[in-house]
Enzyme design. Structure first.
Site, short mmCIF file in Angstrom:
data_model
loop_
_atom_site.label_atom_id
_atom_site.label_comp_id
_atom_site.label_asym_id
_atom_site.label_seq_id
_atom_site.Cartn_x
_atom_site.Cartn_y
_atom_site.Cartn_z
N SER A 190 0.91 -1.34 0.04
CA SER A 190 0.01 0.00 -0.06
C SER A 190 0.89 1.09 0.10
O SER A 190 1.88 1.22 -0.70
CB SER A 190 -1.08 -0.12 1.33
N LYS A 245 -5.01 3.13 -2.91
CA LYS A 245 -4.41 2.21 -1.79
C LYS A 245 -5.14 2.06 -0.46
O LYS A 245 -4.99 1.05 0.05
CB LYS A 245 -3.11 3.11 -1.58
N TYR A 251 -4.35 8.19 -6.27
CA TYR A 251 -3.48 6.89 -5.81
C TYR A 251 -3.85 6.83 -4.39
O TYR A 251 -3.96 5.56 -4.08
CB TYR A 251 -2.18 7.55 -6.00
#
Length: 254
Positions: A146, A164, A160
Site C-alpha cells: 500500500s 491504496k 492514488y
C-alpha cells in the site's frame, strides 16, 4: 538462505524498485520467485539475472495489469513458467506490488486517469488474489503493498490514495476470509523510497533533502528496507500476524 526453501513466490511489478528488492530478498531466503513485469522485459531479465548471480532461482512472467483478463493472463504465464522451470504447480507467497501513480488534485484528475489508477492498483490485485488463491497452498502468505498516503494526506495524488485505501480494506477483510486455511494477509505501507516512480519529485538536491527530512532517520527509504519486512511476513515467523497494516516509512511525519 533457507527460511523459504521449497516455497514458490510471485511478486508483481518486480522488474525494478521495491518489487525487485522484494524478489531478490525472497530468492535469497530460498524461494523460487516469479518476477512479473508489464512491459519492461529487459528490467525483468536484469532482476532474474541478479537473483541467479546471487545463487537464487527465478523466472520471468510477463502480463499487463489493469486490462480485461489480466489475472488470467498473469497466471497462465505463471503456470507455464513453473512447468518450464521443472517446478511443482502451486503458490506459497503472493506479493501485490505493481502500481501506478498519476498526479493530480481533485480538480485535475480525469475520469480516464481515475479509472486507470484503480484498474491497476485496486482491481488487478483483487482478481490476482482471487486467481492466486486457487493455486495457493494452505499456510500461504499474501502481502499487499500500500502506501503512506492512506494515513497522511497528499492532495496532489488523491486518486492514488483512494486506490491504496481500498487495498488496506481488502487486506483486513480478506484476512478473515482465508484464515481457516492458515493463510495470512498483511499490508506494507512504504513512505518515500528511492525508485523510478518518484524520481521527478527528487530531481534536485533540495527536493531530495526535503523528502529525506520527512523521516526521523533523515534519509529516503531503500527497496531493501521494505524487502526485509516483506521477507519476515513471508516467513513462518509471522504466522500469528494477519490483517495488519505495517508502517514502513522510517518514522515519516511522526
Amino acid at each position: 538462505m533457507g527460511d523459504l526453501n521449497g516455497k514458490t513466490a510471485l511478486v508483481t511489478g518486480s522488474s525494478r524498485g521495491i518489487g525487485r528488492g522484494i524478489a531478490q530478498r525472497l530468492a535469497a531466503d530460498g524461494a523460487l520467485v516469479a518476477v512479473h513485469y508489464g512491459s519492461n522485459d529487459l528490467a525483468a531479465k536484469e532482476t532474474v539475472e541478479s537473483i541467479a548471480n546471487a545463487g537464487g532461482q527465478a523466472f520471468m512472467v510477463g502480463a499487463e495489469l489493469g486490462i480485461p483478463g489480466d489475472a488470467e493472463a498473469l497466471f497462465t504465464a505463471f503456470d507455464n513458467g513453473l512447468a518450464a522451470h521443472g517446478a511443482q504447480p502451486g503458490l506459497d507467497i503472493l506479493v501485490n506490488n505493481a502500481a501506478i501513480s498519476l498526479p493530480g488534485h481533485i480538480d485535475e484528475v480525469t475520469p480516464e486517469d481515475f479509472d486507470r489508477t484503480l484498474a491497476v492498483n485496486t482491481k488487478a490485485p483483487f482478481f490476482v488474489i482471487q486467481h492466486g488463491l486457487r493455486r495457493m497452498r494452505d499456510g500461504g502468505r499474501i502481502i499487499n503493498i500500500s502506501s503512506a498516503v492512506t494515513s497522511t494526506a497528499f492532495p496532489s495524488t488523491i486518486a492514488y490514495g483512494v486506490s491504496k485505501g481500498a487495498v488496506d480494506t481488502l487486506t483486513l477483510t480478506l484476512a478473515k476470509d482465508v484464515g481457516a486455511r492458515g493463510i495470512t494477509v498483511n499490508t506494507l505501507s512504504p513512505g518515500f523510497v528511492e525508485t523510478d516512480m518518484n524520481a521527478a519529485m527528487r530531481a534536485t538536491p533540495e527536493a531530495q533533502a526535503a523528502l529525506a527530512a520527512l523521516s526521523v532517520f533523515n534519509r529516503l527509504g531503500r527497496p531493501s528496507d521494505i524487502a526485509d519486512v516483506a521477507a519476515f511476513l513471508a516467513s513462518d515467523a509471522s504466522r500469528w500476524i494477519t490483517g495488519q497494516r505495517f508502517d514502513v516509512t522510517g518514522g515519516s511525519m511522526l
